[in-house]
Design a protein around this motif. Structure first.
Motif, mmCIF file in Angstrom:
data_model
loop_
_atom_site.group_PDB
_atom_site.id
_atom_site.type_symbol
_atom_site.label_atom_id
_atom_site.label_comp_id
_atom_site.label_asym_id
_atom_site.label_seq_id
_atom_site.Cartn_x
_atom_site.Cartn_y
_atom_site.Cartn_z
ATOM 1 N N ARG A 30 0.829 -1.213 0.000
ATOM 2 C CA ARG A 30 0.000 0.000 0.000
ATOM 3 C C ARG A 30 0.860 1.258 0.000
ATOM 4 O O ARG A 30 0.612 2.205 -0.749
ATOM 5 C CB ARG A 30 -0.920 -0.005 1.223
ATOM 6 C CG ARG A 30 -2.012 -1.069 1.173
ATOM 7 C CD ARG A 30 -2.927 -1.009 2.391
ATOM 8 N NE ARG A 30 -3.968 -2.021 2.312
ATOM 9 C CZ ARG A 30 -5.089 -1.885 1.610
ATOM 10 N NH1 ARG A 30 -5.317 -0.762 0.951
ATOM 11 N NH2 ARG A 30 -5.986 -2.857 1.574
ATOM 12 N N GLU A 31 1.878 1.281 0.834
ATOM 13 C CA GLU A 31 2.758 2.444 0.918
ATOM 14 C C GLU A 31 3.518 2.650 -0.392
ATOM 15 O O GLU A 31 3.627 3.781 -0.893
ATOM 16 C CB GLU A 31 3.740 2.267 2.076
ATOM 17 C CG GLU A 31 4.675 3.437 2.319
ATOM 18 C CD GLU A 31 3.990 4.648 2.939
ATOM 19 O OE1 GLU A 31 4.623 5.717 2.960
ATOM 20 O OE2 GLU A 31 2.827 4.529 3.385
ATOM 21 N N ALA A 32 4.036 1.570 -0.956
ATOM 22 C CA ALA A 32 4.795 1.676 -2.201
ATOM 23 C C ALA A 32 3.918 2.167 -3.347
ATOM 24 O O ALA A 32 4.331 3.019 -4.144
ATOM 25 C CB ALA A 32 5.412 0.324 -2.558
ATOM 26 N N ALA A 33 2.693 1.642 -3.426
ATOM 27 C CA ALA A 33 1.801 1.999 -4.537
ATOM 28 C C ALA A 33 1.220 3.393 -4.389
ATOM 29 O O ALA A 33 1.235 4.194 -5.341
ATOM 30 C CB ALA A 33 0.677 0.970 -4.638
ATOM 31 N N GLY A 37 4.162 5.853 -5.569
ATOM 32 C CA GLY A 37 3.783 5.739 -6.982
ATOM 33 C C GLY A 37 4.456 4.590 -7.697
ATOM 34 O O GLY A 37 4.665 4.643 -8.917
ATOM 35 N N MET A 38 4.791 3.531 -6.967
ATOM 36 C CA MET A 38 5.464 2.397 -7.577
ATOM 37 C C MET A 38 4.461 1.468 -8.254
ATOM 38 O O MET A 38 3.283 1.400 -7.859
ATOM 39 C CB MET A 38 6.263 1.611 -6.528
ATOM 40 C CG MET A 38 7.318 2.422 -5.807
ATOM 41 S SD MET A 38 8.406 1.409 -4.748
ATOM 42 C CE MET A 38 9.535 0.740 -5.991
ATOM 43 N N LYS A 39 4.915 0.797 -9.277
ATOM 44 C CA LYS A 39 4.155 -0.300 -9.870
ATOM 45 C C LYS A 39 4.442 -1.522 -9.002
ATOM 46 O O LYS A 39 5.602 -1.897 -8.861
ATOM 47 C CB LYS A 39 4.572 -0.530 -11.312
ATOM 48 C CG LYS A 39 4.449 0.697 -12.203
ATOM 49 C CD LYS A 39 5.027 0.417 -13.584
ATOM 50 C CE LYS A 39 5.005 1.667 -14.445
ATOM 51 N NZ LYS A 39 5.959 2.703 -13.948
ATOM 52 N N VAL A 40 3.412 -2.137 -8.451
ATOM 53 C CA VAL A 40 3.621 -3.145 -7.418
ATOM 54 C C VAL A 40 3.135 -4.514 -7.870
ATOM 55 O O VAL A 40 2.012 -4.662 -8.363
ATOM 56 C CB VAL A 40 2.906 -2.753 -6.113
ATOM 57 C CG1 VAL A 40 3.110 -3.829 -5.053
ATOM 58 C CG2 VAL A 40 3.435 -1.408 -5.600
ATOM 59 N N ALA A 62 -3.897 2.431 -8.202
ATOM 60 C CA ALA A 62 -2.573 1.813 -8.208
ATOM 61 C C ALA A 62 -2.371 0.950 -9.438
ATOM 62 O O ALA A 62 -3.314 0.360 -9.969
ATOM 63 C CB ALA A 62 -2.383 0.973 -6.951
ATOM 64 N N SER A 63 -1.116 0.873 -9.897
ATOM 65 C CA SER A 63 -0.741 0.015 -11.018
ATOM 66 C C SER A 63 -0.197 -1.284 -10.447
ATOM 67 O O SER A 63 0.851 -1.293 -9.790
ATOM 68 C CB SER A 63 0.321 0.703 -11.878
ATOM 69 O OG SER A 63 0.681 -0.107 -12.967
#
Length: 286
Positions: A30-33, A37-40, A62-63
């Motif tokens: 959740r934090e990364a996405a 803005g990370m693609k997770v 989210a991607s």
């Protein structure tokens, strides 16, 4: 703590997180996405849990890619790596997070359960590195492999021997892996993540039947997390901040980790008979 400090920009990159259907793994996803803005890539053996997390994150823009994965199976991890490359390309962050807990006297834990916890907690990390590290090295771009150890990796405890053993192994592997990466390339950062008490369902998820002593220990650990544990969300924020800062030693509870490391160092340097002293460590972050 003496720590490396070469920053890595995770913003907008591709993150692969195992054990992403619950707990710290879900919070990291959740934090990364949503914040970085990370693609997770969400990986877990729990397909229903993956679907729940993915649906919620997708609704927030989210991607994502979800891949049902058994980290203990090397072929399953290779499939995860292949699907990740096909869908998103190069990986900037791999978090080998998947793990389980087992309680009981060591000689009473069934062989199948020993194999399960070591397969997930230890071989799962090795399988993740084997599946992803070659391409990360070849990319030539700064990237991070974070292996989930624990403060259990610098301590000892009865009734949790299988878990403690597995986390010691992950920490030793990560230290050796760091040295190997320094010999091969400067672009792949290795980090050992040592969470302290974090409010997750790890003890509630224990499947095997517990004897009276183990059942009491389980209740004590659940109460400890409820009283002293930080939220998984706060833990995820702290972990990703330290990974971005280039640290090898990543801790959710730095003072507790420092104290427990010093206790362990004194114990080993004096070749002392094993003894348990948890209260002073937990008081460090109180």
């Amino acid at each position: 703590m003496n720590n490396q400090a070469s920053a890595v920009n995770l913003q907008g990159g591709v993150a692969v997180i195992t054990g992403a259907a619950a707990g710290i793994g879900e919070a990291l996803a959740r934090e990364a996405a949503l914040q970085l803005g990370m693609k997770v890539v969400l990986a877990d053996i729990d397909e229903a849990g993956l679907a729940r997390v993915a649906a919620d994150l997708s609704a927030q823009g989210a991607s994502l890619l979800t891949v049902a994965t058994d980290v203990a199976d090397a072929a399953s991890m290779e499939r995860l790596a292949a699907k990740t490359r096909e869908h998103f390309g190069s990986v900037r962050l791999l978090v080998n997070n998947a793990g389980i807990e087992t309680l009981g006297f060591s000689w009473e834990i069934p062989t199948a359960q020993w194999e399960k916890i070591l397969g997930i907690n230890v071989h799962g990390v090795v399988n993740g590195v084997n599946a992803f590290a070659p391409a990360m090295l070849d990319s030539g771009q700064p990237c991070v492999i974070a292996n989930m150890s624990s403060i259990a990796g610098i301590s000892i405890a009865p009734i949790q021997a299988s878990y403690v053993m597995s986390k010691h192994a992950v920490l030793a592997f990560s230290e050796c892996l760091h040295l190997e990466m320094q010999m091969k390339s400067a672009n792949v950062q290795i980090s050992a993540v040592l969470p302290g008490p974090v409010k997750t369902q790890i003890f509630e998820c224990i499947e095997e039947q517990l004897d009276t002593v183990a059942a009491e220990h389980r209740q004590q650990m659940m109460a400890l997390l409820d009283t002293n544990g930080m939220s998984a969300e706060a833990a995820a924020q702290t972990i990703l901040q330290q990974l971005s800062a280039g640290k090898f030693w990543v801790s959710t509870h730095p003072e507790m980790t420092q104290m427990m490391a010093e206790q362990r160092a004194r114990h080993l340097s004096s070749l002392a008979t094993p003894a348990l002293d948890m209260e002073s460590a937990f008081e460090a972050d109180a």
